[in-house]
Design an enzyme around this catalytic site. Structure first.
Site, PDB file in Angstrom:
ATOM      1  N   TYR A  28      85.169  43.030  16.052  1.00 38.51           N
ATOM      2  CA  TYR A  28      86.097  42.174  16.790  1.00 38.51           C
ATOM      3  C   TYR A  28      87.185  43.019  17.455  1.00 38.51           C
ATOM      4  O   TYR A  28      87.496  42.831  18.648  1.00 38.51           O
ATOM      5  CB  TYR A  28      86.724  41.146  15.853  1.00 38.51           C
ATOM      6  CG  TYR A  28      87.731  40.251  16.544  1.00 38.51           C
ATOM      7  CD1 TYR A  28      87.303  39.193  17.340  1.00 38.51           C
ATOM      8  CD2 TYR A  28      89.100  40.482  16.412  1.00 38.51           C
ATOM      9  CE1 TYR A  28      88.225  38.383  17.995  1.00 38.51           C
ATOM     10  CE2 TYR A  28      90.024  39.673  17.057  1.00 38.51           C
ATOM     11  CZ  TYR A  28      89.578  38.622  17.844  1.00 38.51           C
ATOM     12  OH  TYR A  28      90.490  37.828  18.493  1.00 38.51           O
ATOM     13  N   LYS A  77      87.999  43.355  21.548  1.00 38.98           N
ATOM     14  CA  LYS A  77      89.284  43.064  22.180  1.00 38.98           C
ATOM     15  C   LYS A  77      89.812  44.276  22.947  1.00 38.98           C
ATOM     16  O   LYS A  77      90.491  44.130  23.973  1.00 38.98           O
ATOM     17  CB  LYS A  77      90.284  42.584  21.136  1.00 38.98           C
ATOM     18  CG  LYS A  77      89.910  41.255  20.497  1.00 38.98           C
ATOM     19  CD  LYS A  77      90.008  40.088  21.474  1.00 38.98           C
ATOM     20  CE  LYS A  77      88.721  39.634  22.085  1.00 38.98           C
ATOM     21  NZ  LYS A  77      88.889  38.488  23.001  1.00 38.98           N
TER      22      LYS A  77
END
Length: 253
Positions: free
Chosen positions: A149, A153
């Protein structure tokens, strides 16, 4: 009045962003991954001008969405998934986190008519990103959902800065909305959805000089220093080349 697309607007920050933009008098199109989520997005944002449907975990569906969605003055790339649990793959055989959080906004960027402003939702966790473009799908490394994750990002910041560099007609920025009380952020998060949407709404609508500068990473309407890797133009180019290869969609000229 601007025509604005907000992806992932059935709930959370996306829904709040869309609602706030409608409240300011803009023509806002919401998005859901399927018909049910599309109806939920319309119901959640009274006054929305319309809805587009497309599953961002499917390349075919994402391409179809881009080809049918029309043109916008502003695109807010809000949709995203978190990193809890085991590694999941999509119908295309790709990591779900990478496909939804990175590849889908790339495909939409490449296929939608270029907007005047583009906003890419990142996270403060981009600071911990260690993007490995030799193994972006985590096929060789031991799966770490939170790291995947964080990496996604960071990739969103890279994509926003690449667009700013390569498409001078588009004001392109990445935003950390903060830790917000949503289904993803959890009930214990300190920030409200209104706080989470504020910077995106400002970037989408304001003519203040600070809102129309391009190539930045922001939080709370203020420019922040991103992960140093985000400014690496070679890494930006490599990410875009990878996305083009995986999707079969060439970058926008």
């Amino acid at each position: 009045m601007a025509r604005i697309l907000v992806t992932g607007s059935a709930q959370g920050i996306g829904r709040q962003t869309a609602a706030d933009l409608v409240g300011l008098g803009h023509e806002v199109v919401v998005h859901g991954r399927d018909d049910a989520r599309g109806r939920a997005a319309l119901d959640a944002v009274p006054g929305a001008a319309g809805v587009v449907v497309g599953d961002l975990s499917s390349l075919a569906s994402t391409r179809a969405l881009a080809q049918s969605a029309g043109a916008y003055d502003v695109v807010v790339h809000n949709a995203g998934v978190g990193g809890d649990g085991k590694r999941e793959t999509t119908v295309d055989g790709l990591s779900r986190i990478f496909q939804v959080n990175v590849l889908a906004p790339y495909v939409l960027t490449a296929l939608l008519p270029a907007p005047q402003r583009a906003i890419y939702l990142s996270s403060g966790l981009q600071a911990s990103g260690r993007l490995d473009l030799d193994d972006p799908q985590w096929e060789r490394r031991r799966w770490d959902g939170m790291q995947a994750y964080c990496d996604s990002k960071l990739a969103d910041v890279l994509l926003a800065l690449w667009v700013a560099r390569r498409s001078p007609g588009t004001v392109s920025n990445a935003v950390d909305p903060g830790w917000i009380r949503t289904a993803m952020g959890g009930r214990g998060a300190p920030g409200s959805p209104e706080e989470g949407a504020d910077t995106q709404v400002w970037l989408a609508t304001s003519d203040e000089p600070a809102a129309v500068a391009s190539g930045r990473y922001l939080k709370g309407r203020r420019e922040q220093q991103p992960n140093p890797a985000a400014r690496d133009e070679r890494l930006q180019d490599r990410l875009v080349e990878l996305c083009a290869r995986l999707s079969g969609v060439a970058p926008a000229a």
